[in-house]
Design a protein around this motif. Structure first.
Motif, short mmCIF file in Angstrom:
data_model
loop_
_atom_site.label_atom_id
_atom_site.label_comp_id
_atom_site.label_asym_id
_atom_site.label_seq_id
_atom_site.Cartn_x
_atom_site.Cartn_y
_atom_site.Cartn_z
N LEU A 80 -41.02 22.54 -25.26
CA LEU A 80 -41.89 23.61 -24.77
C LEU A 80 -41.12 24.61 -23.92
O LEU A 80 -41.50 25.78 -23.84
CB LEU A 80 -43.04 23.01 -23.96
CG LEU A 80 -44.02 22.13 -24.75
CD1 LEU A 80 -45.10 21.57 -23.82
CD2 LEU A 80 -44.66 22.90 -25.89
N ILE A 81 -40.04 24.15 -23.29
CA ILE A 81 -39.22 25.07 -22.51
C ILE A 81 -38.59 26.12 -23.43
O ILE A 81 -38.48 27.29 -23.07
CB ILE A 81 -38.13 24.29 -21.74
CG1 ILE A 81 -38.78 23.32 -20.75
CG2 ILE A 81 -37.19 25.24 -21.02
CD1 ILE A 81 -37.79 22.42 -20.04
N ALA A 82 -38.21 25.68 -24.62
CA ALA A 82 -37.54 26.58 -25.56
C ALA A 82 -38.47 27.65 -26.11
O ALA A 82 -38.00 28.72 -26.53
CB ALA A 82 -36.93 25.77 -26.71
N ILE A 83 -39.77 27.38 -26.16
CA ILE A 83 -40.69 28.34 -26.79
C ILE A 83 -41.53 29.11 -25.79
O ILE A 83 -42.42 29.88 -26.19
CB ILE A 83 -41.63 27.64 -27.80
CG1 ILE A 83 -42.61 26.70 -27.08
CG2 ILE A 83 -40.82 26.89 -28.84
CD1 ILE A 83 -43.73 26.20 -27.97
N ARG A 84 -41.28 28.95 -24.50
CA ARG A 84 -42.18 29.56 -23.51
C ARG A 84 -42.20 31.09 -23.59
O ARG A 84 -43.19 31.73 -23.22
CB ARG A 84 -41.83 29.11 -22.09
CG ARG A 84 -40.43 29.41 -21.62
CD ARG A 84 -40.22 29.01 -20.17
NE ARG A 84 -41.08 29.79 -19.28
CZ ARG A 84 -40.92 29.82 -17.96
NH1 ARG A 84 -39.99 29.07 -17.39
NH2 ARG A 84 -41.70 30.56 -17.21
N GLU A 85 -41.10 31.70 -24.08
CA GLU A 85 -41.08 33.15 -24.24
C GLU A 85 -41.23 33.56 -25.70
O GLU A 85 -41.53 34.72 -25.98
CB GLU A 85 -39.77 33.73 -23.71
CG GLU A 85 -39.64 33.70 -22.21
CD GLU A 85 -38.43 34.48 -21.74
OE1 GLU A 85 -38.63 35.45 -20.99
OE2 GLU A 85 -37.30 34.14 -22.13
N ASP A 86 -41.02 32.63 -26.61
CA ASP A 86 -41.05 32.94 -28.05
C ASP A 86 -41.77 31.81 -28.78
O ASP A 86 -41.17 30.80 -29.13
CB ASP A 86 -39.63 33.10 -28.58
CG ASP A 86 -39.58 33.48 -30.05
OD1 ASP A 86 -40.66 33.67 -30.65
OD2 ASP A 86 -38.47 33.59 -30.60
N ASP A 93 -33.43 26.14 -33.70
CA ASP A 93 -33.04 26.70 -32.40
C ASP A 93 -33.63 25.89 -31.26
O ASP A 93 -32.98 25.69 -30.22
CB ASP A 93 -33.50 28.16 -32.31
CG ASP A 93 -32.75 29.06 -33.29
OD1 ASP A 93 -31.62 28.71 -33.66
OD2 ASP A 93 -33.32 30.11 -33.66
N ILE A 94 -34.86 25.44 -31.44
CA ILE A 94 -35.51 24.64 -30.41
C ILE A 94 -34.73 23.36 -30.17
O ILE A 94 -34.46 22.98 -29.02
CB ILE A 94 -36.96 24.29 -30.83
CG1 ILE A 94 -37.82 25.56 -30.89
CG2 ILE A 94 -37.57 23.28 -29.87
CD1 ILE A 94 -39.20 25.33 -31.44
N ASP A 95 -34.32 22.71 -31.25
CA ASP A 95 -33.57 21.45 -31.13
C ASP A 95 -32.26 21.67 -30.37
O ASP A 95 -31.87 20.85 -29.52
CB ASP A 95 -33.27 20.88 -32.52
CG ASP A 95 -34.52 20.40 -33.24
OD1 ASP A 95 -35.54 20.18 -32.57
OD2 ASP A 95 -34.46 20.26 -34.48
N LYS A 96 -31.60 22.76 -30.67
CA LYS A 96 -30.32 23.05 -30.01
C LYS A 96 -30.52 23.31 -28.52
O LYS A 96 -29.78 22.78 -27.68
CB LYS A 96 -29.66 24.26 -30.67
CG LYS A 96 -28.30 24.61 -30.09
CD LYS A 96 -27.68 25.79 -30.83
CE LYS A 96 -26.32 26.14 -30.24
NZ LYS A 96 -25.70 27.29 -30.95
N ILE A 97 -31.54 24.09 -28.19
CA ILE A 97 -31.81 24.41 -26.78
C ILE A 97 -32.19 23.15 -26.01
O ILE A 97 -31.71 22.91 -24.90
CB ILE A 97 -32.92 25.47 -26.68
CG1 ILE A 97 -32.42 26.81 -27.24
CG2 ILE A 97 -33.39 25.64 -25.24
CD1 ILE A 97 -33.51 27.86 -27.40
#
Length: 485
Positions: A80-86, A93-97
């Motif tokens: 959820l941190i990875a998608i908070r802006e997108d 990309d989410i997995d990498k972040i």
């Protein structure tokens, strides 16, 4: 014999999986939902694009028991941190972040907190948490608690605390902290106002569809999030309790809090709990000392600094076979219990004017009964009347400040590095009132050094050395000043 081997093997599997399990102390199962929303009334800048403000709302709640449903993994939160802006970010990309995020925090925790060094990032991401995604809520009205995260961070930073509160019969809503136009909080005053609006948006969003008690709200914030809880309380009379986890408004950002338009100290009439970090002579707790309510409580943790107020370290520790109980992880459990106890007393008690709340002192948390009022008066005068008038008042009332050299130093350090001219005047007055205090001269030397007045810094650090010529901090600063000549 074969049955015995199978039994032993089964027990080993249970034991292995238990390392990543978080004990649930409350009576309820925990559900979790998140909502992708946008505030179309405000602009938000991502890179070179201007969009409507993204609002990823986190919601924990007491849920019905369903043994067929599995708990979420920690990765479900971290993603959820990875998608908070997108909200449309690709899973790759989410997995990498998420992997990079956990890897960085895990490496830090292994160095700092005695976490089992054999734990892998993958094990942490796959470890279970207590919440069940989209579990069916219990059909009762529960009090709402709003969580305000710290500087530009997600509510996931305290997922264990939010789960713990939910397991004890509360609904918790939160939106990640951000600045007024970007994720970064470049202007803390504007960012605090924006965070308050985010909190109000999230409450309105869930009030349209969820069955909650919106007349009996609790607030808690960590670090800069603490400032947002103060302003939110002053604007919303339905707030019945406010708790601060090492809130920035009790430290250097108190002056920023006073500059926010909606800040009205007379409205600070709600039960208030402040839990501070372990460092002594680090704050005069100006907000706590200034508010008029008698229903206020100040405690200090004895084993953790500022970064001990987040849940990651406990999550990591529960994933390791060789992780030993330590003061950091045990302190976090104390925080969860203390916060829950406070809200139970203030939100669930039949007598809403109860002043009987008390946390039992132990090796990890202690009540602070120090009287900081006179030092808070000085700071408030500086904010309201300016430094020169305040120094005149200080000197004319030096009898009141006798023996309080450390408190005056703390007031000065709130300006050190940012407004050194004010810090110099405060420290100078302190040396006049306390000419035998090496700390007063030491801090005055620091302020001169910060403002590049090296000759003056050398003069003051020499005075500190003459009072205490064996202190290592004095010698270190002396050497820095000499080398800066």
């Amino acid at each position: 014999m074969q049955k015995k081997i199978i039994l032993i093997f089964s027990l080993l599997l249970v034991f292995k999986s238990s390392h990543c399990q978080v004990d649930r102390k409350g009576r309820y199962n925990v559900g979790f939902k998140y909502f992708k929303a946008t505030d179309n009334s405000r602009n938000y800048i991502i890179g070179h694009d201007t969009v409507n403000r993204p609002m990823l709302i986190h919601f924990w709640y007491p849920s019905q028991n369903n043994p067929e449903l599995k708990c979420m993994s920690f990765k479900n939160y971290i993603d959820l941190i990875a998608i908070r802006e997108d909200f449309k970010r690709e899973q790759q990309d989410i997995d990498k972040i998420s992997n990079n995020f956990v890897n960085a925090y895990l490496g830090f925790s292994k160095q700092q907190f005695g976490i089992d060094t054999s734990i892998t990032t993958e094990e942490v991401l796959n470890s279970p948490v207590k919440a069940i995604l989209n579990a069916k809520p219990i059909d009762n009205k529960f009090s709402l608690i709003i969580y305000a995260p710290s500087n530009s961070k997600s509510a996931v930073q305290n997922h264990i605390m939010c789960e713990y509160l939910a397991s004890n019969g509360y609904c918790i809503v939160s939106v990640g902290s951000a600045g007024h136009e970007t994720l970064k909080r470049y202007d803390q005053r504007k960012a605090t106002v924006a965070q308050v609006r985010d909190m109000e948006f999230s409450v309105k969003y869930i009030s349209d569809s969820l069955k909650l008690d919106f007349s009996n709200i609790g607030l808690f914030g960590f670090s800069t999030g603490g400032m947002a809880t103060i302003i939110y309380q002053m604007q919303n009379p339905e707030v019945k309790a406010v708790a601060s986890l090492d809130g920035s408004h009790e430290y250097g950002l108190y002056s920023v809090l006073n500059k926010i338009e909606k800040f009205t100290i007379d409205k600070a009439d709600t039960p208030y709990l402040m839990i501070a970090n372990k460092y002594k002579d680090f704050s005069i707790f100006p907000y706590y000392s200034t508010i008029s309510t008698e229903d206020k409580y100040l405690y200090q943790m004895t084993a953790i600094g500022h970064n001990g107020f987040i849940s990651y370290w406990q999550q990591f520790a529960m994933c390791g076979k060789n992780s030993k109980a330590n003061n950091t992880t045990e302190s976090y459990t104390v925080l969860c219990k203390s916060l829950t106890s406070f809200f139970n007393d203030k939100l669930k008690s039949g007598n809403k004017d109860s002043k009987e709340f008390e946390i039992q002192n132990n090796k990890l948390i202690q009540k602070n009964d120090t009287d900081y009022n006179i030092a808070a008066q000085l700071l408030n005068r500086i904010i309201q009347d300016g430094i020169d008038n305040s120094i005149s008042w200080l000197k004319s009332n030096k009898v009141l400040f006798k023996g309080k050299a450390n408190m005056i130093n703390v007031v000065g350090k709130m300006y050190l590095g940012n407004q050194n001219d004010i810090a110099i005047k405060i420290f100078t007055a302190n040396t006049e009132i306390h000419p035998a205090s090496w700390e007063a001269f030491y801090n005055l030397a620091r302020a001169y050094k910060e403002s590049k007045q090296i000759n003056a810094a050398k003069s003051e650090i020499t005075k500190a050395r003459n009072i205490n010529n064996e202190n290592e901090d004095i010698q270190k600063l002396y050497d820095e000043i000499i080398n800066a000549e």
